[in-house]
Each structure stands twice: as C-alpha cells, then as structure tokens.
Design an enzyme around this catalytic site. Structure first.
Site, PDB file in Angstrom:
ATOM      1  N   ASP A  37      43.355  45.642  43.034  1.00 19.71           N
ATOM      2  CA  ASP A  37      44.608  45.735  43.779  1.00 19.71           C
ATOM      3  C   ASP A  37      44.631  44.689  44.878  1.00 19.71           C
ATOM      4  OD1 ASP A  37      43.440  46.940  46.298  1.00 19.71           O
ATOM      5  OD2 ASP A  37      42.897  48.506  44.877  1.00 19.71           O
ATOM      6  N   GLU A  43      23.774  26.820  20.340  1.00 15.49           N
ATOM      7  CA  GLU A  43      24.608  27.623  21.248  1.00 15.49           C
ATOM      8  C   GLU A  43      24.372  27.210  22.705  1.00 15.49           C
ATOM      9  OE1 GLU A  43      25.165  31.864  18.875  1.00 15.49           O
ATOM     10  OE2 GLU A  43      23.222  31.427  19.800  1.00 15.49           O
TER      11      GLU A  43
END
Ligand code: GLA
Length: 728
Positions: A531, A611
């Site tokens: 928030d 990777e």
C-alpha cells in the site's frame, strides 16, 4: 495558483494541471461539494438543484424551506445524524451517548507547501510545488472540530485529503467512523475498478458497473491485506487505457480500511475511502486530536494509463523517501527459495560467492538466522543471531560477503512472536490476546502489541543491534493477519488497531532516520501490505510470494494501476516454480522480473554453465535498462486477464527510448498473430529496434502495432529496445 477562495460566492477552487476541484460554503455553513473533473473555470454552484423530496428531511435552520436537504445535496464531509441517510464519512458518539455530528464552517487558511501528518505517512513537496488548504468545521453543540486538509500538487496533478479531529468540548467523545476522502458526483454513469486477490495471487482487476446500493471493499485484518487493495478507481463506462474520464483514490495507510461506492435514489454517486470502521471506536478526551490517514486523489481525462502515471510519478518522487528513492537498486539474491530454513553461514557464503560470479550485487539472508528457528513454529521475537546454526558470528559472515564485493541484507519480522520463544516466555502480556480466551494462531505465531510503546522500543533496540553490524538492506515481513484485538495496556480497546499502525509507523520512521543508507523492502507474505502508506518508509515491497512468471504478469499488471514499477519487488526463481510447478524459460522469468526491482531467488550452484552465462547477460541488460525502467513511463499494452499475451512498455521522459516487453500466456496450433500497439511514442518520428537494426515509424507502431512471433513452445518472452533515429 493552486487554491483560490472566492469571498462573494464562498467557493474554494483547487486547480492542478489537468483537474479542478470545487466546494462551497452554503448560507447555513454546510460545506457542499460542487465539482471534480477536467480543469475548468467559473462557479459550478449551478449544478446544485433543489426540490421538495419526500422522506428527505430538512435542517431546522432552513425554516420552512422543504427543498433543502442534506440527503440530496453533494457534500464534502458528510456526517452521521444530520439528515443525510447515505453512507456517512464521519460518525461521532458524544458524551451523552448520542451518535450525531453537525459540522459547520468556521474559517479557513491557505498556506504555501504541503501539510504533514503527525505519526502518519504523507505525500511531501517542495514549498513552491504545493499549497495547503485548511477548512475548519465545528459542531456548535459538542464543539467537536474537524480541520479538513487539502494538499494541491499542481504539476503532479494530485490532490491529497486528510482530516484532523479535535475534541474541544468538555466530555469524552468516540469516533465511530472517519473516512479521509469523499467524492459526491451529482450525475454520471460509472464503472468501479478494484483489486481483489489472495495470498500468492494479489491484485486482480475487477471492473463492474456502479449500481444502486453500496459496493464495498476493505480489510478487517489489521493490515491492508492480500484480499483487497486500498485503492479504487471510478471510470466512465466508456473509459479505456487511453481515453475517457476516471478518478483514483489511494489510501496511505497499512492497516484495516474501507472503500465504498454508493449510488443513491437520485443517481448521485458517493465514493469514499478511509479507515475500517469495524473494531474501531476511537475515544478522544477533551483536548485530544485524531489524524485521519491521507488519501491521494487524481483525475485523468485521457484514460486509465494517464491516471496510473499520475500516481506513479507522485508516489515515486513525492512519497518514497531516502537515498534509494532515485538510486538504481542493487540486484539481489534472496536465500528463501534457494534454501528455506536449511542453511548455515558457509552455505549462505557459497550462495553469495556463486551469485557474485554472475554479477549479483547483494546477498539477502532470509528467515531462519535468529533464535531457535529451523522451521516456522518457533523463534520469532528472539532477535539475536543463532551463531550455533550459522557456525560463525554474523559480523564475520557479513565481512566475508562484503569481501566478495557484495552487500549484505537480512530478513526480519518485528511484529510477530512465537509462543516457543524466549520473548514470549518473558513477556506473555506483550501479545494481542483477549483475556480468558485462547488466541487465534496463524502460521503458529501471535502478534506483538505494537500499540504499546515499550514493546516497540524493546524490539527496535534488539533489531538495531543486528543492523549495526553492517547490514545494508532489510526485508520487513509480517506473516499473519491480526485477530484477538485487545491490548492489556489500552484504556479503550476501540483505539487499539489504529494505535497498532501508529506503533508500526513509529518503528519504521525511527529505522529510516537512524539508517538512512539501508534499503528497506516491505513484505507481508508477499503482497499483503502493498500500500501507499508503506511506500513512505520502504521504497520497494515484495509484490507476491508467487514468483511464477506467468502468474506474475497478471499480478504485476493489477499492481501497476496504482504503484510504480520502482516499488515492485520481483525476482527470477527456479523452475519448476515452487508455487505452481510451472516451468518457464530463464528469459521469460528475466523479462518479467525486470518489470520490477529485479533480483534472484534461487541457488546459482544448481545452474548449468549456460544458464549462468545467461544470467550474467540478463544482469548486464538490466543495468542498461534500469534508468528507463525505474524512471520511465510505464504503459500497459494488453490486459493479460483476457489477451493471449501480456505486454507492457517503458518510455523515457524525452520519448527517445522505449523498452517493449511481452510474454505469451497461451499457445495454440496454427496460432493467429497478436499485434500489440505501442504507446507514448513521438508521432511522425522513426524508432530503430536496437537488436535487429530495423527502423519503424512511430505512427505505425502505435496504430497497427508490432506482430508478436508465433514461436513454438509455451510462455515465450519478447523484448524490443527502440531508440529514436533521425530520418536518413
Ligand atoms: C514470507 C515472505 C517470504 C519469506 C518467508 C519467510 O512468506 O513473503 O518471501 O520471506 O515469509 O518465512
């Protein structure tokens, strides 16, 4: 000038770059709302209409005029008990037991700069950027007074609202309800946009027409919650991303809240947002004050995209604070999904070492380093290092990690306690718990009573001892909802939930002041307290415990309506994903995490050399794009809840650079082609895609779009980086 008072018409007019807001003091001292919308001029009191309406009563002082009713007029701060039967914003229980308040205008002040709120987060501004309007209202009988606060940030296209209540009377009063902002619309057919969800699947967009009756969202959990986000949008039925009128309200508060939209008998629409009124009954002794949390309002005449930009820019530049507000955030690796509770100092060091070799800049040691904490059943509250588990002191570990050229960060959960902890044994009365009853457990933990200063002080001191060892990042977690709301130290239990949030903010404020160089990331089981209140203390928040790239496309889409990308914590994690079992390529995971603060949540030691090489180039790429991602305008290009592809874009302020990102969410045989239109480019200009070298006309990219490839395989990601080029 942002704020104008017209003495003859008794109107207050607030102007931002694109909007006008107007209210009027009527002959009886009531404050009526006149207008909020596209920037305009003149007096809008012609919008008020009067008629004798059955069953809508009339204030005593209007005499025999039956056409005047608070039940019908648009109001600025409607009170319970003055003849308005719609949902009130303010309800007070007086010393005599009556529930009633009748606020009348007293005086006003206009000041340069933006007001602040004691103990609460608030938008801030340079003195020349903002103006403050204070309107003082008072109930003549009880002398309860309310100062309505308006902050006008003209260039940011934002108006803030709050209210300060003072009990100037002789007896104690109780606030039964106080919402921070209210908008009454005399006409209009709207849609309501809200953001609902659950743990690990937060902020799904819901768009529904506003109908007669009340539509509500809120949280009773003591936190703003995963279930509904404390922000809401009202939009014309026809409003789209790029066109149409819309209004947003975002609450700067991290506790329970309530948002409501009510369409009444005469088709007026009232929208309000503020504190949750359930379990709230705030007592004020004579002389005491109460601050309502701030609401940010913004209006856009050109669709939802613009509405979000207004919030993004305001939150990024005038709500977030501290060193990291404008700084590129370090690329971090968090240990949680790499090793959960199963680690020691050496394994954390090895994670850091592997991570540093691929370019990661900070290692974050998550849950499990303190007290007796080998799983989530014990240890919370005991904020001292478990050296036995680590096999070394924290200081040594930090030094070793710093020696790799990396920063070190740590996880904490200051508001919680396990019954199986020293803290609980010593201070069983420090938890929220109703006497004589067993508390509700969640994740086997209880909540500390942060409405008590001595509890906050103690935990603060313990945490500081850890942070003083050279910590450069903190992940502040909170892994349950509040229940058993009761404080054995409180005079009035109705004050506890709000005072708890003040305690939380007090702790965070002290932390921010004492450690200006520490980056704090908020977290609440992922996005349970995502928030605007938290953003005042933590410039980034872990967006969701769900790190699945495909789900994240949707979660981040919903989040983007209110919150800037610079606040969205987002990491590349291992596959199959730990929350969904889904596998996506490293590229797809990288593209999705780049639309956030970017980091990793896996064990690099488990990766192949290829990777690792890919991660190296991902991080290089992130650094290249980071300024554009953090400071650029973010555009939603598709709605991933209905489209086959999720696509979004970042455009630099000067519109010379564009980063387009997309993830295919569906794959079908003999695929049709998805054309995605770009936004925010300079018309008539040319843009060159930097990998292919191909030059495109901005108008074509914006009108017809770019075809997404139909490559074989699920969840492919595409990323195009364009730069404006001169005509050759
Ligand atoms: C919460 C967080 C996770 C992790 C765990 C640790 O669920 O959201 O990221 O930190 O707690 O217990």
């Amino acid at each position: 000038m942002g704020i104008v008072y017209d003495e003859t018409r008794k109107t207050f007019t607030l102007h931002t770059k694109g909007s006008t807001y107007q209210m009027q003091v009527d002959p009886y001292g009531f404050l009526l709302h006149l207008y909020y919308g596209r920037r305009t001029r003149g007096c809008m009191d012609y919008l008020l209409t009067y008629a004798d309406r059955g069953f809508s009563g009339n204030p005593y002082d209007v005499g025999k005029d039956r056409t005047y009713s608070m039940d019908v007029l648009p109001q600025e701060f409607p009170c319970q008990g003055n003849g308005d039967y719609r949902s009130p914003v303010f309800a007070v229980k007086n010393a005599d037991g009556s529930i009633c308040c009748d606020l009348r205008f007293q005086r006003y002040e206009i000041e340069k700069g933006k007001y602040g709120l004691k103990g609460l987060p608030a938008v801030y501004a340079e003195e020349a950027e903002a103006e403050t309007l204070k309107i003082y209202m008072e109930d003549p009988v009880t002398r309860v007074s309310v100062c309505l606060l308006y902050g006008v940030l003209e260039e940011y296209d934002v108006i803030t609202r709050s209210a300060v209540v003072t009990n100037q009377g002789e007896g104690r009063v109780c606030l039964e309800k106080i919402q921070s902002a209210c908008l009454d619309f005399v006409c209009g057919e709207f849609d309501l946009l809200t953001f609902y969800g659950r743990h690990a699947m937060e902020r799904n967009l819901q768009r529904v027409p506003v109908v007669h009756g009340s539509q509500m969202i809120g949280s009773r959990r003591g936190t703003s919650s995963h279930q509904y986000n404390p922000m809401m949008i009202l939009a014309d039925h026809e409003a789209t991303e790029d066109a149409g009128s819309c209004y947003a309200m975002a609450l700067l508060y991290s506790g329970g809240f309530k948002g409501e939209v009510e369409k009444d008998q005469f088709h007026l629409t009232r929208m309000q947002l503020g504190l949750q009124e359930e379990l709230f009954s705030y007592s004020l002794d004579p002389g005491q004050e109460f601050y309502a949390p701030e609401v940010v309002l913004t209006y856009s005449q050109s669709g939802l995209g613009r509405l979000s930009h207004n919030l993004h820019i305001c939150f990024r530049k005038r709500l977030c604070r501290g060193k990291y507000r404008d700084l590129e955030r370090p690329v971090l690796l968090n240990s949680w999904e790499a090793s959960y509770f199963d680690f020691n100092g050496e394994s954390i060091y090895q994670l850091a070492k592997q991570a540093s070799q691929v370019g990661v800049e900070m290692l974050v040691m998550d849950d499990g380093w303190f007290g007796k904490r080998d799983d989530d059943n014990s240890g919370l509250g005991d904020w001292y290092v478990n050296e036995e588990k680590l096999g070394e002191s924290l200081q040594d570990l930090i030094q070793r990690i710093n020696g790799l050229g990396m920063k070190f960060g740590i996880w904490i959960e200051p508001e919680s306690v396990n019954e199986d902890s020293n803290l609980f044994q010593e201070h069983p009365d420090w938890v929220m718990r109703i006497p004589g009853r067993n508390p509700v457990r969640a994740r086997n933990q209880l909540v500390l009573d942060f409405s008590r200063k001595e509890v906050v002080d103690y935990i603060f001191e313990q945490i500081c001892k850890i942070l003083d060892l050279g910590v450069e990042y903190v992940k502040w977690d909170m892994n349950r909802s509040l229940a058993d709301v009761y404080s054995c130290a409180a005079k009035d239990q109705g004050n506890v939930l709000y005072d708890y949030v003040l305690g939380l903010y007090d702790f965070l404020e002290r932390l921010v002041q004492r450690y200006p160089n520490i980056l704090i990331e908020g977290c609440c089981g992922g996005g349970g307290r995502f928030d605007a209140g938290m953003l005042y203390y933590t410039p980034q928040i872990w967006c969701s415990d769900n790190t699945d790239a495909v789900d994240r496309v949707r979660i981040q889409y919903g989040t983007s309506f209110g919150y800037p990308v610079s606040s969205v914590g987002s990491h590349v994690s291992a596959v199959p994903n730990h929350q969904t079992g889904r596998s996506t390529s490293l590229k797809t995971r990288g593209v999705v995490a780049m639309a956030g603060t970017f980091g990793y949540e896996l064990d690099p030691g488990m990766l192949t050399e290829d990777e690792k090489q890919e991660i190296r180039s991902q991080i290089e790429q992130y650094h290249r794009y980071a300024p554009l991602i953090q400071n650029g305008r973010y555009y939603r290009l598709t709605n991933p809840f209905v489209s086959e592809a999720g696509a979004w874009e970042f455009v630099s302020e000067d519109q010379k650079e564009v980063l387009f990102q997309a993830v295919m969410l569906e794959i079908h045989g003999n695929m049709t082609v998805n054309y995605v239109r770009l936004k925010g480019l300079k018309r008539d200009c040319l843009y060159q895609e930097q990998t292919s070298g191909r030059v495109y006309a901005a108008d074509a990219l914006m009108e017809t779009g770019i075809p997404l490839p139909t490559a074989f395989g699920e969840y492919q990601a595409y990323q195009y980086y364009f730069k404006e080029v001169e005509e050759s």
